[in-house]
Design an enzyme around this catalytic site. Structure first.
Site, PDB file in Angstrom:
ATOM      1  N   GLU A 282       0.880  -1.177   0.000  1.00  0.00           N
ATOM      2  CA  GLU A 282       0.000   0.000   0.000  1.00  0.00           C
ATOM      3  C   GLU A 282       0.908   1.215   0.000  1.00  0.00           C
ATOM      4  O   GLU A 282       1.717   1.373   0.914  1.00  0.00           O
ATOM      5  CB  GLU A 282      -0.895   0.010   1.254  1.00  0.00           C
ATOM      6  N   CYS A 316      -2.292   9.172   4.173  1.00  0.00           N
ATOM      7  CA  CYS A 316      -2.113   8.787   2.770  1.00  0.00           C
ATOM      8  C   CYS A 316      -3.333   9.196   1.957  1.00  0.00           C
ATOM      9  O   CYS A 316      -3.256   9.449   0.764  1.00  0.00           O
ATOM     10  CB  CYS A 316      -1.887   7.296   2.669  1.00  0.00           C
TER      11      CYS A 316
HETATM   12  N1  LIG Z   1      -1.761   3.419   0.881  1.00  0.00           N
HETATM   13  C1  LIG Z   1      -1.866   3.392   2.193  1.00  0.00           C
HETATM   14  O1  LIG Z   1      -2.739   2.727   2.750  1.00  0.00           O
HETATM   15  C2  LIG Z   1      -0.898   4.185   3.030  1.00  0.00           C
HETATM   16  C3  LIG Z   1      -1.161   4.328   4.399  1.00  0.00           C
HETATM   17  C4  LIG Z   1      -0.259   5.055   5.188  1.00  0.00           C
HETATM   18  C5  LIG Z   1       0.857   5.625   4.624  1.00  0.00           C
HETATM   19  N2  LIG Z   1       1.078   5.495   3.290  1.00  0.00           N
HETATM   20  C6  LIG Z   1       2.244   6.125   2.675  1.00  0.00           C
HETATM   21  O2  LIG Z   1       3.371   5.976   3.535  1.00  0.00           O
HETATM   22  C7  LIG Z   1       4.269   7.066   3.375  1.00  0.00           C
HETATM   23  C8  LIG Z   1       4.629   7.635   4.734  1.00  0.00           C
HETATM   24  O3  LIG Z   1       5.191   6.647   5.555  1.00  0.00           O
HETATM   25  P1  LIG Z   1       6.765   6.459   5.761  1.00  0.00           P
HETATM   26  O4  LIG Z   1       7.433   7.801   5.696  1.00  0.00           O
HETATM   27  O5  LIG Z   1       6.929   5.659   7.001  1.00  0.00           O
HETATM   28  O6  LIG Z   1       7.134   5.602   4.489  1.00  0.00           O
HETATM   29  P2  LIG Z   1       8.537   4.916   4.111  1.00  0.00           P
HETATM   30  O7  LIG Z   1       8.342   4.274   2.789  1.00  0.00           O
HETATM   31  O8  LIG Z   1       9.644   5.869   4.255  1.00  0.00           O
HETATM   32  O9  LIG Z   1       8.770   3.799   5.245  1.00  0.00           O
HETATM   33  C9  LIG Z   1       7.844   2.759   5.466  1.00  0.00           C
HETATM   34  C10 LIG Z   1       8.559   1.590   6.132  1.00  0.00           C
HETATM   35  O10 LIG Z   1       9.485   1.015   5.205  1.00  0.00           O
HETATM   36  C11 LIG Z   1      10.762   0.852   5.836  1.00  0.00           C
HETATM   37  N3  LIG Z   1      11.788   0.868   4.778  1.00  0.00           N
HETATM   38  C12 LIG Z   1      12.502   1.934   4.332  1.00  0.00           C
HETATM   39  N4  LIG Z   1      13.327   1.537   3.335  1.00  0.00           N
HETATM   40  C13 LIG Z   1      13.126   0.210   3.156  1.00  0.00           C
HETATM   41  C14 LIG Z   1      13.658  -0.749   2.256  1.00  0.00           C
HETATM   42  N5  LIG Z   1      14.568  -0.439   1.331  1.00  0.00           N
HETATM   43  N6  LIG Z   1      13.208  -2.018   2.331  1.00  0.00           N
HETATM   44  C15 LIG Z   1      12.264  -2.367   3.224  1.00  0.00           C
HETATM   45  N7  LIG Z   1      11.730  -1.491   4.116  1.00  0.00           N
HETATM   46  C16 LIG Z   1      12.143  -0.217   4.074  1.00  0.00           C
HETATM   47  C17 LIG Z   1      10.811   1.982   6.815  1.00  0.00           C
HETATM   48  O11 LIG Z   1      11.804   1.780   7.801  1.00  0.00           O
HETATM   49  C18 LIG Z   1       9.379   1.967   7.358  1.00  0.00           C
HETATM   50  O12 LIG Z   1       9.243   0.970   8.342  1.00  0.00           O
HETATM   51  C19 LIG Z   1       3.535   8.037   2.478  1.00  0.00           C
HETATM   52  O13 LIG Z   1       4.013   7.881   1.164  1.00  0.00           O
HETATM   53  C20 LIG Z   1       2.085   7.603   2.570  1.00  0.00           C
HETATM   54  O14 LIG Z   1       1.274   7.958   1.461  1.00  0.00           O
HETATM   55  C21 LIG Z   1       0.228   4.775   2.487  1.00  0.00           C
END
Ligand SMILES: NC(=O)c1ccc[n+]([C@@H]2O[C@H](COP(=O)([O-])OP(=O)(O)OC[C@H]3O[C@@H](n4cnc5c(N)ncnc54)[C@H](O)[C@@H]3O)[C@@H](O)[C@H]2O)c1
Length: 517
Positions: A282, A316
């Site tokens: 997501e 999001c």
């Molecule tokens: N579509 C949805 O339902 C939904 C819901 C909530 C948030 N979001 C999205 O999430 C984002 C905000 O959250 P964020 O800043 O925590 O996102 P992010 O992508 O920076 O991080 C999400 C998670 O991924 C981990 N991560 C980072 N790099 C990684 C890698 N290379 N491999 C595996 N894991 C890794 C992070 O440590 C964290 O736990 C926004 O883009 C928002 O739109 C989407």
């Protein structure tokens, strides 16, 4: 048994507000919380990293152990053992454990809301809603798992019996964001467990405290230590889980760049990996609200403002753009500008706050960078904002060219861009040209327009004549299309299917003699 959403708190009641403030005071006395790494029966704390209060960055909210890639490997190994035990339990027993975890969160709901206020600067109404959503996910998936356990009815023929059942896949890696610090990790973990998988949770580095509370509740409710690990840490731990050949399912929620990297990395299928990984991702959005010339602006203006600036635009589902019919564009911009200028920017702990600080310095800098890119397009802002904390002024911009990065990239902060369009077909073309398709909104008084535009928009969740945030489990299954997601709707009837594999057994029932011993 049927599902009902957990009722939110009635914050207009003064005694309730006082209880929340009391919960916050009591939490403050216990800060910083200590969040261990939990792998199998082992708990490791010690030097790691901190989460801090975005409104007062020198306040440390949680001190967390920092998991390494080796810890990720150990957690998957333990989870393989945990899977054997957990998957062997009847679905009804697993569902009961999840319901007990929901009850545990319910008992602690004031404290858990207070924790989000501190750790993620979530204002009270949103913090409370997040706890309710976490409870909803546990209860909803518990019920759905029972339904799934019954299998599906398929066609039968004389002389044969066909059954279709669903089996859990194995070890699920759950990688979560910070913006719904309890609900989102809870939803993905609960789904994995309800379906009979073991889970290894890697929460966001900004919110280990909330994730620790979730895992405690699940363990206390009876999820075996081996079947659920907690790995507080950074991206490299998530990446190690994604690469691990013993992981079967990856449930990720976060940004599109990370999600796309996970999709790519998880498609590697080395010889020693006897399965193909399933990815539920997501991702981000660039959510547009369409406003037709006949829209009721008394409804549209508050709906848009709340959707764009609630929780500082860090949902999001938040509104990032407004595409308004040119006949009313000037009026709408003027009214939105008036509403934006009087937004109350302040600490999440104050009940009157509408726009809290953003999560961290990097986010503040990102929002200000996009605001600079908007240049003369800025028409209104709620300024000045407090000096202490990662505040970014809620800002309205208008008239930017379609190819401006402000109009096309996810900003994830309190910045809303308005664009005038010839008509709603033009607006639909703009939406269609964006790579994201998460949520969308439409304000129109014409049922024919609503029907036509709704059929055309590619977004996963479209809201008509209302705000575009706040999806409820069971009522508005949630998730995006295109680069916004490749999962099927969290909190909906298809979600658990991603955590199981279907198995069909066909038995010849024509007996030709009975064995005699
Ligand atoms: N579509 C949805 O339902 C939904 C819901 C909530 C948030 N979001 C999205 O999430 C984002 C905000 O959250 P964020 O800043 O925590 O996102 P992010 O992508 O920076 O991080 C999400 C998670 O991924 C981990 N991560 C980072 N790099 C990684 C890698 N290379 N491999 C595996 N894991 C890794 C992070 O440590 C964290 O736990 C926004 O883009 C928002 O739109 C989407």
């Amino acid at each position: 048994m049927s599902f009902r959403n957990e009722p939110i708190l009635e914050l207009r009641r003064a005694p309730l507000r006082e209880s929340l403030l009391e919960a916050l005071r009591s939490l403050d006395e216990r800060l910083p919380l200590s969040v261990p790494m939990l792998v199998g029966g082992d708990s490791a704390s010690g030097a790691g990293f901190e989460s801090t209060d975005p409104g007062r960055p020198q306040r440390v909210v949680a001190e967390a152990a920092r998991a390494t890639e080796a810890d990720a490997a150990a957690a998957v190994e333990a989870a393989q053992r945990g899977f054997r035990e957990w998957s062997a339990r009847p679905a009804a027993e697993r569902a009961e454990v999840l319901r007990r975890a929901a009850a545990r969160l319910r008992e602690r709901r004031l404290e858990l809301a207070a924790l989000q206020v501190r750790e993620c600067a979530k204002p009270w109404p949103e913090a409370d809603a997040d706890v309710c959503e976490a409870i909803d996910f546990l209860e909803y998936y518990a019920l759905e798992a029972l339904e799934l356990d019954r299998g599906r009815d398929i066609v039968q023929a004389p002389g044969e019996r066909n059954t279709m059942r669903y089996a859990p896949r194995g070890v699920a890696a759950v990688i979560a964001p910070w913006n719904f610090p309890l609900a989102i990790p809870c939803g993905m973990t609960a789904a994995a467990l309800a379906a009979g998988n073991a889970a290894v949770l890697k929460p966001a580095e900004q919110s280990p405290g909330s994730a620790g509370a979730l895992v405690d509740a699940l363990h206390e409710a009876g999820v075996p230590a081996d079947a659920l690990a907690l790995l507080p840490g950074f991206g490299e731990v998530g990446a190690a889980l994604v690469r691990d050949p013993r992981v079967h399912v990856i449930a990720f929620t976060g940004s599109a760049p990370v999600g796309l990297e996970i999709v790519r990395a998880s498609s590697e299928t080395p010889d020693r990996q006897p399965h193909v990984k399933r990815v539920v991702a997501e991702m981000g959005g660039k959510n547009c609200v369409l406003v037709d010339a006949d829209a009721d602006l008394d409804e549209a203006v508050p709906g848009i403002v709340h959707s764009a600036f609630g929780y500082a635009g860090q949902k999001c589902s938040a509104a990032a753009r407004v595409l308004v019919h040119e006949a009313i564009a000037d009026t709408l911009v003027e009214r939105l500008a008036g509403a934006v200028e009087v937004l109350r920017v302040g600490q999440a702990s104050e009940f009157a706050t509408e726009v809290p600080p953003v999560i961290e310095r990097e986010a503040q800098e990102r929002v200000l960078r996009y605001r600079d890119l908007a240049g003369d397009g800025v028409v209104a802002a709620a300024e000045p904002v407090p000096d202490e904390g990662w505040f970014a002024p809620p800002t309205l911009v208008s008239g930017l060219p379609e190819d401006s990065p402000v109009n096309r990239e996810e900003i994830f902060g309190p910045l809303l861009s308005v664009t005038a369009v010839r008509d709603l077909d033009h607006a639909a073309e703009v939406v269609d040209s964006l790579p994201f398709a998460l949520t969308g909104g439409l304000f129109s008084r014409s049922p024919a327009t609503v029907e036509r535009v709704a059929a055309r928009l590619p977004v996963g969740n479209l809201y008509v004549n209302r705000g575009i945030t706040g999806a409820m489990v069971g009522r508005q299954p949630f998730g995006g299309n295109r680069r916004s997601g490749i999962g099927s709707k969290a909190g909906g009837p298809d979600y658990l299917l991603q955590f199981v594999e279907p198995r069909v057994v066909t038995e010849n029932t024509m007996r030709h003699g009975i064995p005699v011993e």
